[in-house]
Design a protein around this motif. Structure first.
Motif, short mmCIF file in Angstrom:
data_model
loop_
_atom_site.label_atom_id
_atom_site.label_comp_id
_atom_site.label_asym_id
_atom_site.label_seq_id
_atom_site.Cartn_x
_atom_site.Cartn_y
_atom_site.Cartn_z
N HIS A 172 39.62 28.35 45.17
CA HIS A 172 38.71 28.99 46.08
C HIS A 172 37.05 28.98 45.56
N CYS A 185 43.41 28.51 42.45
CA CYS A 185 43.34 28.09 43.72
C CYS A 185 42.27 27.21 44.20
N CYS A 230 39.51 36.37 41.70
CA CYS A 230 39.67 35.53 42.99
C CYS A 230 40.25 36.48 44.01
N CYS A 277 43.75 34.33 45.06
CA CYS A 277 45.13 34.45 44.15
C CYS A 277 45.11 35.44 43.15
N CYS A 336 37.74 28.74 41.72
CA CYS A 336 38.75 29.33 41.03
C CYS A 336 39.59 28.11 40.29
ZN ZN Z 1 41.86 31.82 43.08
#
Ligand code: ZN
Length: 334
Positions: A45, A43, A10, A13, A40
């Motif tokens: 994402h 986070c 990712c 993060c 993710c």
């Molecule tokens: Zn992430």
């Protein structure tokens, strides 16, 4: 199905584990693979899985991505619009102000990473700036030569224009295509002049059109878009790269909305290019726009387009527009 775990880095993060989401495929140009819209686990994402590598990209774009047949005269004609009366007002109404070069000032140096035909460089020159570009597509080379543009054909990794620092670095709809967007941000931060600004434009996964269209949102644009940012995650990634946010806003090009509505009424099929996204030659586009011999059609079309523009300007003002513009500065600048 929902517990399927995917190993992928990712960029927000640095987590290594994504959760599989909806299956999704290229509904524009007919690349015949099914991908996954994964999030993710740390986070949230969103990213396209499996992730492509830099070495996959030339074959992908070379095979599927259509290029408009354009010549230097057409690029110069398009760029000259910037000096017409009310050009800024027209861009605002049409939602075409979502490009970084419009914020360049006279005397500044600008770098456009992924500059395409070079139109943005001509526009920046018309505004009094010194303009440089980076472009991967060698088909643009004759245009650059004819217009005398400073374009490096290759990538950011080549470290082009050595020793040159830029007051404005622009990436219009490019960062989401990169497998490692955080690495690109770190490289770009190195090329900023003191007080220089980095101006990035990308699709906004928190837009009203994304909420309304779900997996049919045109800006998933899979597999060409590798990452799908919201404001919070993009700013978090930029901060980790030594950049701070100066300004942000959202803009929806009216033409995107027309394509979104048409796309929602179409039925995409795996491996089949969609006629909505077919690139027609400029002459055919002109005749399509001027097929208005029927006055009723002209009026209906005008009313629909005005309605779309009004809705888009309101959603932009509410921060719900389809493209996200973020202006960044190096953390070192106080
Ligand atoms: Zn992430």
């Amino acid at each position: 199905m929902t517990s399927t775990s995917l190993q992928m880095r990712c960029p927000v993060c640095n987590g290594q584990s994504f959760q599989a989401g909806p299956q999704i495929f290229d509904d524009r140009y007919g690349q015949a693979h099914i991908f996954n819209l994964a999030s993710c686990k740390n986070c949230r994402h969103l990213a396209t899985a499996p992730r492509l590598s830099e070495s996959d990209l030339p074959a992908l774009y070379g095979t599927y991505y259509p290029r408009k047949a354009i010549n230097a005269a057409q690029v110069a004609q398009e760029a000259a619009k910037i000096l017409k009366p009310q050009a800024a007002l027209r861009r605002w109404w049409n939602g075409t102000d979502n490009q970084g070069q419009y914020s360049v000032r006279a005397g500044q140096s600008m770098l456009d990473v992924g500059c395409g035909s070079g139109c943005s460089l001509l526009e920046a020159q018309a505004l009094g700036a010194k303009a440089f570009g980076i472009e991967a597509d060698p088909n643009v080379r004759p245009i650059a030569q004819a217009l005398g543009l400073s374009i490096h054909f290759g990538s950011l990794q080549d470290e082009p224009f050595p020793g040159q620092r830029f007051d404005l670095i622009v990436m219009n709809q490019v960062i989401e295509h990169l497998p490692d967007p955080d690495q690109a941000l770190r490289q770009l931060a190195q090329r900023l002049a003191p007080e220089g600004r980095l101006f990035l434009v990308m699709p906004n996964t928190e837009s009203i059109w994304k909420r309304l269209s779900g997996t049919r949102w045109i800006n998933w644009h899979i597999p060409y878009h590798q990452h799908h940012f919201n404001q919070r995650n993009f700013i978090r990634m930029a901060q980790a790269c030594g950049l701070k946010m100066v300004r942000k806003r959202t803009i929806t090009p009216n033409v995107w909305t027309v394509l979104q509505v048409r796309s929602m009424f179409s039925k995409p099929q795996l491996g089949m290019p969609s006629p909505i996204w077919a690139v027609s030659p400029p002459a055919a586009q002109d005749s399509a726009m001027n097929s208005g011999a029927n006055p009723v059609k002209v009026i209906v079309r005008g009313v629909i387009l005005t309605g779309i523009a009004l809705v888009n300007r309101i959603t932009d003002a509410l921060g719900q527009g389809d493209s996200l513009l973020v202006e960044l500065q190096s953390e070192r600048v106080s």
